[in-house]
Design a protein around this motif. Structure first.
Motif, PDB file in Angstrom:
ATOM      1  N   UNK A 154       0.829  -1.208   0.000  1.00 25.48           N
ATOM      2  CA  UNK A 154       0.000   0.000   0.000  1.00 25.48           C
ATOM      3  C   UNK A 154       0.861   1.253   0.000  1.00 25.48           C
ATOM      4  N   UNK A 155       1.996   1.205   0.720  1.00 19.28           N
ATOM      5  CA  UNK A 155       2.893   2.362   0.731  1.00 19.28           C
ATOM      6  C   UNK A 155       3.505   2.629  -0.626  1.00 19.28           C
ATOM      7  N   UNK A 156       3.731   1.577  -1.420  1.00 22.88           N
ATOM      8  CA  UNK A 156       4.286   1.742  -2.764  1.00 22.88           C
ATOM      9  C   UNK A 156       3.227   2.236  -3.738  1.00 22.88           C
ATOM     10  N   UNK A 157       2.005   1.681  -3.626  1.00 33.12           N
ATOM     11  CA  UNK A 157       0.981   1.931  -4.645  1.00 33.12           C
ATOM     12  C   UNK A 157       0.069   3.103  -4.324  1.00 33.12           C
ATOM     13  N   UNK A 158      -0.160   3.407  -3.034  1.00 31.42           N
ATOM     14  CA  UNK A 158      -1.123   4.443  -2.656  1.00 31.42           C
ATOM     15  C   UNK A 158      -0.359   5.665  -2.168  1.00 31.42           C
ATOM     16  N   UNK A 159      -0.496   6.754  -2.887  1.00 28.85           N
ATOM     17  CA  UNK A 159       0.243   7.967  -2.545  1.00 28.85           C
ATOM     18  C   UNK A 159      -0.499   8.848  -1.550  1.00 28.85           C
ATOM     19  N   UNK A 160      -1.806   8.738  -1.493  1.00 27.53           N
ATOM     20  CA  UNK A 160      -2.582   9.564  -0.565  1.00 27.53           C
ATOM     21  C   UNK A 160      -2.637   8.857   0.793  1.00 27.53           C
ATOM     22  N   UNK A 161      -2.047   9.475   1.776  1.00 30.31           N
ATOM     23  CA  UNK A 161      -1.917   8.843   3.083  1.00 30.31           C
ATOM     24  C   UNK A 161      -3.271   8.591   3.734  1.00 30.31           C
ATOM     25  N   UNK A 162      -4.206   9.516   3.623  1.00 33.37           N
ATOM     26  CA  UNK A 162      -5.490   9.340   4.292  1.00 33.37           C
ATOM     27  C   UNK A 162      -6.242   8.137   3.730  1.00 33.37           C
ATOM     28  N   UNK A 163      -6.117   7.901   2.418  1.00 30.88           N
ATOM     29  CA  UNK A 163      -6.772   6.742   1.822  1.00 30.88           C
ATOM     30  C   UNK A 163      -6.160   5.443   2.354  1.00 30.88           C
ATOM     31  N   UNK A 164      -4.840   5.401   2.463  1.00 28.49           N
ATOM     32  CA  UNK A 164      -4.179   4.210   3.006  1.00 28.49           C
ATOM     33  C   UNK A 164      -4.576   3.993   4.461  1.00 28.49           C
ATOM     34  N   UNK A 165      -4.678   5.065   5.237  1.00 27.89           N
ATOM     35  CA  UNK A 165      -5.066   4.931   6.636  1.00 27.89           C
ATOM     36  C   UNK A 165      -6.492   4.380   6.765  1.00 27.89           C
ATOM     37  N   UNK A 166      -7.387   4.842   5.897  1.00 24.50           N
ATOM     38  CA  UNK A 166      -8.764   4.341   5.924  1.00 24.50           C
ATOM     39  C   UNK A 166      -8.798   2.846   5.626  1.00 24.50           C
ATOM     40  N   UNK A 167      -8.039   2.414   4.612  1.00 21.81           N
ATOM     41  CA  UNK A 167      -7.991   0.988   4.268  1.00 21.81           C
ATOM     42  C   UNK A 167      -7.401   0.164   5.409  1.00 21.81           C
ATOM     43  N   UNK A 168      -6.344   0.683   6.017  1.00 19.36           N
ATOM     44  CA  UNK A 168      -5.748  -0.026   7.160  1.00 19.36           C
ATOM     45  C   UNK A 168      -6.736  -0.134   8.316  1.00 19.36           C
ATOM     46  N   UNK A 169      -7.431   0.969   8.598  1.00 18.54           N
ATOM     47  CA  UNK A 169      -8.397   0.966   9.705  1.00 18.54           C
ATOM     48  C   UNK A 169      -9.529  -0.018   9.439  1.00 18.54           C
ATOM     49  N   UNK A 170     -10.019  -0.067   8.203  1.00 16.59           N
ATOM     50  CA  UNK A 170     -11.091  -1.003   7.872  1.00 16.59           C
ATOM     51  C   UNK A 170     -10.620  -2.445   8.007  1.00 16.59           C
ATOM     52  N   UNK A 171      -9.397  -2.715   7.594  1.00 15.77           N
ATOM     53  CA  UNK A 171      -8.883  -4.080   7.690  1.00 15.77           C
ATOM     54  C   UNK A 171      -8.735  -4.494   9.157  1.00 15.77           C
ATOM     55  N   UNK A 172      -8.226  -3.580   9.973  1.00 15.34           N
ATOM     56  CA  UNK A 172      -8.103  -3.887  11.405  1.00 15.34           C
ATOM     57  C   UNK A 172      -9.480  -4.087  12.028  1.00 15.34           C
ATOM     58  N   UNK A 173     -10.432  -3.226  11.671  1.00 10.56           N
ATOM     59  CA  UNK A 173     -11.788  -3.336  12.213  1.00 10.56           C
ATOM     60  C   UNK A 173     -12.448  -4.647  11.808  1.00 10.56           C
ATOM     61  N   UNK A 174     -12.176  -5.119  10.591  1.00 13.81           N
ATOM     62  CA  UNK A 174     -12.783  -6.375  10.124  1.00 13.81           C
ATOM     63  C   UNK A 174     -12.294  -7.576  10.917  1.00 13.81           C
ATOM     64  N   UNK A 175     -11.222  -7.428  11.679  1.00  8.01           N
ATOM     65  CA  UNK A 175     -10.700  -8.502  12.513  1.00  8.01           C
ATOM     66  C   UNK A 175     -11.198  -8.420  13.953  1.00  8.01           C
ATOM     67  N   UNK A 176     -12.168  -7.567  14.210  1.00  2.00           N
ATOM     68  CA  UNK A 176     -12.724  -7.417  15.550  1.00  2.00           C
ATOM     69  C   UNK A 176     -14.183  -7.852  15.562  1.00  2.00           C
ATOM     70  N   UNK A 177     -14.713  -8.073  16.754  1.00  4.04           N
ATOM     71  CA  UNK A 177     -16.119  -8.469  16.882  1.00  4.04           C
ATOM     72  C   UNK A 177     -17.066  -7.312  16.586  1.00  4.04           C
ATOM     73  N   UNK A 178     -16.584  -6.067  16.649  1.00  2.00           N
ATOM     74  CA  UNK A 178     -17.457  -4.921  16.370  1.00  2.00           C
ATOM     75  C   UNK A 178     -17.950  -4.935  14.923  1.00  2.00           C
ATOM     76  N   UNK A 179     -17.132  -5.465  14.033  1.00  2.00           N
ATOM     77  CA  UNK A 179     -17.498  -5.480  12.619  1.00  2.00           C
ATOM     78  C   UNK A 179     -18.672  -6.422  12.359  1.00  2.00           C
ATOM     79  N   UNK A 180     -18.920  -7.330  13.304  1.00  2.00           N
ATOM     80  CA  UNK A 180     -20.025  -8.274  13.121  1.00  2.00           C
ATOM     81  C   UNK A 180     -21.367  -7.574  13.029  1.00  2.00           C
ATOM     82  N   UNK A 181     -21.494  -6.426  13.674  1.00  2.00           N
ATOM     83  CA  UNK A 181     -22.772  -5.718  13.618  1.00  2.00           C
ATOM     84  C   UNK A 181     -23.110  -5.302  12.185  1.00  2.00           C
TER      85      UNK A 181
END
Length: 675
Positions: A154-181
């Protein structure tokens, strides 16, 4: 070594990265101490506490991978190294290797802490140590390394930092029980369970950490680590390598093509393995799995209620247990009664029959829900073979563990067998007639059964029994004297001397039986086998703490209060289990230990205490039962058996007619009479 200097320099200059890494390891070491103090000598509880940091490590390394690659890109390292063949790939590889070393340190610390914990509490069990080693390699090393690789992509391909942060946050969230809702929206709000099932299945591909980190796993099964989870993690790692090869390998076109193609092929193989290997123990709330699936299924399912009209005289069972269960079962059945034209069997509905045959060849069959029907004319010799495959979301059977109790129809039962009684309560009745079993199981695990084994052929069993129970995983024989089987890492069974507890329970059973009705032929436990399967993992819960089968018992949570209260609910007051069970457990928790002979309280104090308990509850018309049973229990526990008192209490209980009197008051009056 100069290639490692640049990524190390990046880590040093980006102070927030260095601080994050340092804070992570300090917090992990502090957590080790805290979890050790609260685990009370339970190694699986300790390991489960360590697993919480896998999610933190996943997020941290995903972030670090992105930031290092982004810094290298911002420093124009790609352009600076463009002229040197392969140099760019080597520098990014060196950066990834630096993170891999940190992940390896994390895995080593986790593994070492568990080994030290086991050494302190003298729990040396090879299967558990190997289990811990696999968990640490998969979750503490491979998962952070994969997260770092994907972060660098993602650091190589995505130049906009906020977009990469959003993708990282979503991936981390998908590994939690909160995402089940979010995943449950189609089912809960739209009444479309298939939609939620599909979303869960997609989310499984992104779920790289242990499931249900806050739930204590089964001592027999351990932390879920099935092949499907390995395929998932390695898929993302291979995909990251493939994308890295496409971008970084600029020279030698053939090298770039072949390297990226090989990584993509490996990723495709792992993706196929992920899709096929779905018979895992899921510890979430997806609609098609436990604890919701069977409750919903049986709420709308009404089995037929009629006599089978035949008996199964023998079984020849051949099982292959890998991703799920594949079975070939040959049965010898008695002739049908005159009014019947079809043989009717019960088989759990998730085991789909793939074929039915007799000596002449294939024969037709009908499978509807848990019901299987075969025409009597198709098996004139009484020999029938069924082939089926599948899995249960509750009673698991895969490469990591096997839990197939004899009352669960993973093999055909004759006639109607009620499987599920609602609210996660499974029916534990077994056939009353013994039959001959010949069993062979193809599994990498060492199996335990209620039948004698063949010393020359592992996982082969034969003998007569009413039912067949198969268990495998982290299980060994714990006590030769009582022939007790269970998990050596389950600290619960060590809380009480089992032989003393069993003797006390059986002695009490005999005393009550001889004094009150004389019909109890045995105590709480038969002599042959006792299987201890922890109730910490909610899938193993049957709604009962003790299940009595033919010649052996299942025990969930081994404590003296469970032994005594289950005895009462089974034998003394059938039909009033819930009320009496609650009374007993409250009494035993509130009073001195039942097994501590030198701490007995007086009969009068015991009755008064139980009387206070009964009066302190809002019981409605059940309070009389509490009072009467309180007196009976106190009398028997005290071993001061007065015939008049016991007979009076028994008559009061057996009559079921209290003439609007509270039995507790009646007991108090009896106390005054007998002094």
């Amino acid at each position: 070594m100069h290639r490692f200097a640049i990524p190390m320099r990046v880590l040093k200059r980006c102070r927030y990265m260095a601080v994050g890494i340092l804070a992570f390891f300090i917090a992990f070491l502090v957590d080790i101490v805290i979890v050790c103090l609260y685990s009370a000598g339970d190694p699986l509880s300790y390991l489960n506490g360590m697993m919480r940091f896998v999610l933190i490590a996943f997020g941290l390394f995903l972030f670090l991978g992105y930031e290092i690659a982004a810094k290298l890109r911002e420093c124009r390292m790609a352009e600076a190294l463009f002229a040197a063949p392969g140099e760019r790939a080597r520098y990014y590889g060196a950066a990834w290797l630096c993170l891999a070393v940190l992940a390896f340190a994390f895995a080593i610390v986790m593994f070492g802490s568990v080994v030290i914990f086991c050494a302190v509490y003298r729990i040396w069990y090879g299967a558990f140590i190997w289990h811990v080693a696999g968990l640490c390699f998969l979750y503490a090393f491979l998962t952070p390394v994969t997260a770092a690789a994907m972060g660098m992509v993602m650091g190589i391909a995505i130049k906009k930092r906020y977009l990469a942060y959003v993708l990282c946050a979503l991936w981390i969230l998908s590994n939690t029980s909160y995402f089940e809702q979010i995943l449950l929206v189609p089912d809960r709000l739209m009444g479309w369970p298939a939609g939620s099932t599909a979303l869960y299945r997609i989310n499984d591909l992104f779920f790289l950490t242990p499931q249900a980190l806050g739930i204590m796993p089964d001592y027999l099964y351990g932390v879920p680590m099935e092949p499907g989870k390995w395929f998932t993690v390695i898929f993302w790692l291979c995909l990251a390598l493939a994308l890295g090869c496409i971008y970084l390998v600029r020279f030698r076109k053939n090298t770039r093509i072949w390297s990226s193609a090989a990584a993509l092929a490996a990723a495709a193989i792992c993706l196929a393995g992920f899709v096929v290997n779905d018979h895992c123990v899921k510890m979430d709330w997806r609609p098609d799995t436990d604890p919701m699936y069977d409750d919903y299924y049986y709420a709308a399912y009404t089995p037929p209620q009629d006599a089978p009209g035949f008996t199964i005289q023998s079984y020849d069972i051949k099982l292959k247990i890998g991703n799920g269960l594949k079975a070939r079962v040959t049965m010898a059945v008695s002739p049908l009664s005159e009014q019947k034209t079809q043989y009717h069997f019960t088989l759990y509905h998730r085991f789909a029959i793939t074929g039915a045959s007799n000596a002449a060849g294939d024969i037709p069959f009908t499978q509807t829900g848990d019901e299987v029907y075969i025409n009597a004319a198709d098996i004139p010799d009484g020999i029938l073979t069924l082939e089926y495959e599948g899995y249960s979301v509750h009673y698991y059977s895969n490469r990591q563990g096997i839990c197939l109790p004899g009352y669960f129809p993973y093999y055909p039962f004759e006639g109607d067998k009620i499987i599920h009684r609602g609210s996660d309560h499974w029916d534990t009745e077994i056939p009353q007639t013994a039959r001959e079993f010949t069993v062979s199981v193809d599994s990498p695990l060492k199996l335990f059964a209620n039948l004698p084994g063949d010393p020359d052929r592992p996982n082969h069993f034969s003998g007569q029994a009413q039912s067949l129970t198969l268990m495998a995983g982290m299980m060994e024989r714990l006590d030769e004297k009582c022939d007790i089987l269970g998990s050596p890492v389950d600290g619960g069974y060590q809380l009480v001397r089992m032989d003393v507890a069993i003797e006390a329970a059986n002695t009490w059973a005999q005393a009550v039986s001889s004094r009150m009705d004389g019909h109890m032929e045995m105590g709480l436990f038969p002599k042959e086998h006792i299987w201890i399967v922890s109730n910490a993992f909610y899938r193993a819960s049957l709604g009962e703490d003790v299940v009595l089968l033919d010649g052996y018992s299942f025990v969930y949570s081994f404590h003296q209060e469970v032994l005594i209260s289950t005895l009462a609910q089974r034998y003394i007051f059938p039909g009033r289990e819930g009320t009496l069970y609650g009374c007993l457990r409250r009494y035993l928790r509130d009073s001195d230990s039942f097994l501590a002979d030198n701490n007995r309280i007086s009969r009068k104090d015991a009755i008064k205490r139980l009387h206070q308990i009964s009066q302190g509850e809002t019981l409605g018309n059940q309070s009389d039962v509490y009072g009467a049973f309180a007196a009976c229990l106190a009398q028997v526990l005290q071993n001061d058996q007065d015939d008049a008192l016991l007979q009076g209490i028994y008559d009061e209980i057996a009559s079921k007619n209290y003439d609007d009197r509270q039995a507790a008051d009646y007991v108090l009056s009896l106390m005054e009479e007998v002094g």
